[in-house]
Design an enzyme around this catalytic site. Structure first.
Site, PDB file in Angstrom:
ATOM      1  N   SER A 193     -65.872 -50.237 -33.400  1.00 38.22           N
ATOM      2  CA  SER A 193     -66.642 -51.638 -32.753  1.00 38.22           C
ATOM      3  C   SER A 193     -66.015 -52.918 -33.959  1.00 38.22           C
ATOM      4  CB  SER A 193     -68.002 -51.828 -33.577  1.00 38.22           C
ATOM      5  OG  SER A 193     -67.995 -51.617 -34.885  1.00 38.22           O
ATOM      6  N   GLN A 233     -62.098 -55.112 -31.935  1.00 37.13           N
ATOM      7  CA  GLN A 233     -61.851 -56.836 -32.138  1.00 37.13           C
ATOM      8  C   GLN A 233     -61.493 -58.055 -32.578  1.00 37.13           C
ATOM      9  OE1 GLN A 233     -64.807 -58.239 -33.358  1.00 37.13           O
ATOM     10  NE2 GLN A 233     -65.721 -60.047 -32.380  1.00 37.13           N
ATOM     11  N   CYS A 240     -72.028 -59.043 -40.388  1.00 39.47           N
ATOM     12  CA  CYS A 240     -71.196 -59.056 -39.071  1.00 39.47           C
ATOM     13  C   CYS A 240     -71.697 -58.283 -38.328  1.00 39.47           C
ATOM     14  CB  CYS A 240     -69.807 -58.495 -39.167  1.00 39.47           C
ATOM     15  SG  CYS A 240     -68.671 -60.421 -40.104  1.00 39.47           S
ATOM     16  N   CYS A 254     -72.745 -70.422 -67.248  1.00 42.08           N
ATOM     17  CA  CYS A 254     -72.732 -69.101 -65.612  1.00 42.08           C
ATOM     18  C   CYS A 254     -72.726 -67.944 -66.467  1.00 42.08           C
ATOM     19  CB  CYS A 254     -70.840 -69.351 -64.667  1.00 42.08           C
ATOM     20  SG  CYS A 254     -70.717 -67.945 -64.746  1.00 42.08           S
ATOM     21  N   CYS A 277     -68.961 -66.544 -66.653  1.00 45.00           N
ATOM     22  CA  CYS A 277     -67.586 -67.403 -67.274  1.00 45.00           C
ATOM     23  C   CYS A 277     -68.766 -67.983 -68.163  1.00 45.00           C
ATOM     24  CB  CYS A 277     -67.317 -67.726 -66.128  1.00 45.00           C
ATOM     25  SG  CYS A 277     -67.559 -69.350 -65.192  1.00 45.00           S
TER      26      CYS A 277
HETATM   27 ZN   LIG Z   1     -68.761 -68.524 -63.764  1.00 44.20          ZN
END
Ligand SMILES: [Zn+2]
Length: 349
Positions: free
Chosen positions: A161, A164, A281, A338, A341
């Site tokens: 599969s 493709q 997918c 964040c 980071c």
């Molecule tokens: Zn970040």
């Protein structure tokens, strides 16, 4: 006048037979023309020699001036042609064989890559996470482009599969590890690059040591757990990350490199969506050539980043909607809150 032309013809004809240098022939031609002009200036107008050589010095001066003009024009043309050639067409000074110079000739003639850039690519180490849809074209173009050391990590085996869209694999290789298939395909494509296959899943235990060995990471994996792990490890190691993703008819890619400015992947995608909201997918399907487009774009961005050419995808997310043949460009920004980071990229100019 015919006599003078006959003498010039003789100088060049005999000179050619005797293999006299062109410079010598030009000198003799100019001496002859000098004598002719002198003849016209010194001798009276009705002199037979003067009559036989054209009768007027101005005629010869005009001919010489026309010759000089034509020569000057061709010199200017040659200069202009030289100027439109790429600045950097010199071959890399060392480390390339004649075969490699031929192989990379179309890169070497590019102003943005050139011999120096090709040598940079040869010395570069790029890790590709996932030898699937995105990894296939990315790996093939990195190898074809001459990226010297390419790592690939994937714990999966080739399945019917996959074929493709995962164009690096072959029907005959169904059931073999994807990284082994990728290695064989790449060595057949370009035996001048090194491929390091890692037939295992990228886990927190090995991620830091593995990624520290590379200058750049391309992430084409198919799950959020690995995606976030790759991002965290890249941020910690200061290694730039180009991440791509696909679903059905749409693909996206971005550059995450807070050490040199801009957001990390977690700044842009703070939380993984609930598993049932983003189908894989296998669950939702994907158009075969779509990973080819996005994976190839990842390879282009990798090359640009390595040789420092053009404008990359820092602070940008590029979205390609194959179903409507549209591309969109979204601005992205580092976030001070964040957790990965801490907005490090906000302070880099
Ligand atoms: Zn970040």
């Amino acid at each position: 006048m015919i006599m003078v032309f006959a003498m010039i013809g003789a100088i060049w004809g005999i000179g050619a037979v005797m293999k006299a240098p062109r410079r010598g022939r030009w000198i003799m031609t100019f001496v002859l023309l000098g004598v002719v002009i002198l003849t016209h200036l010194v001798l009276p107008a009705d002199n037979a020699l003067r009559q036989a050589t054209g009768g007027d010095a101005r005629l010869w001066l005009l001919l010489i001036a026309a010759g000089i003009l034509i020569k000057g024009y061709s010199l200017i043309l040659r200069r202009l042609k030289a100027r439109v050639q790429p600045v950097e067409t010199q071959a890399p000074r060392k480390g390339f064989t004649e075969t490699e110079l031929t192989r990379y000739a179309r890169h070497i003639m590019l102003r943005e890559i050139g011999g120096t850039g090709q040598a940079t690519l040869q010395g570069a180490r790029v890790l590709v996470v996932g030898a699937g849809g995105l990894g296939s074209p990315a790996l093939m173009y990195l190898a074809a482009s001459g990226v010297g050391t390419i790592g690939v990590i994937d714990d999966d085996d080739v399945d019917a599969s996959n074929l493709q869209r995962q164009v690096i694999h072959r029907d005959a290789w169904i059931g073999t590890p994807k990284v082994a298939a990728a290695k064989q395909a790449i060595l057949e494509l370009n035996p001048h690059v090194k491929l390091r296959p890692y037939h295992r899943r990228l886990t927190p235990e090995i991620a830091a040591d593995l990624i520290a060995d590379f200058d750049l990471v391309l992430d084409g994996c198919d799950n959020f757990e690995t995606r976030y792990l790759v991002n965290e490890t890249c941020v910690a190691a200061g290694v730039p990350l180009i991440a791509g993703a696909l679903t059905q008819w749409e693909g996206q890619l971005g550059l995450y490199d807070p050490a040199r400015g801009g957001p990390c992947f977690a700044c842009v995608f703070p939380a993984a969506p609930a598993p049932d909201l983003v189908p894989t997918c296998a669950e939702a399907g994907v158009a075969g050539p779509l990973p080819g487009v996005v994976g190839s774009m990842m390879a282009v961005e990798a090359l640009k980043l390595l040789v420092d050419a053009g404008t990359g995808l820092r602070n940008r997310l590029l979205i390609y909607d194959a179903l409507y043949a549209e591309t969109r460009d979204m601005k992205t920004k580092a976030r001070a809150d964040c957790p990965v980071c801490q907005g490090r990229g906000l302070h880099v100019t």
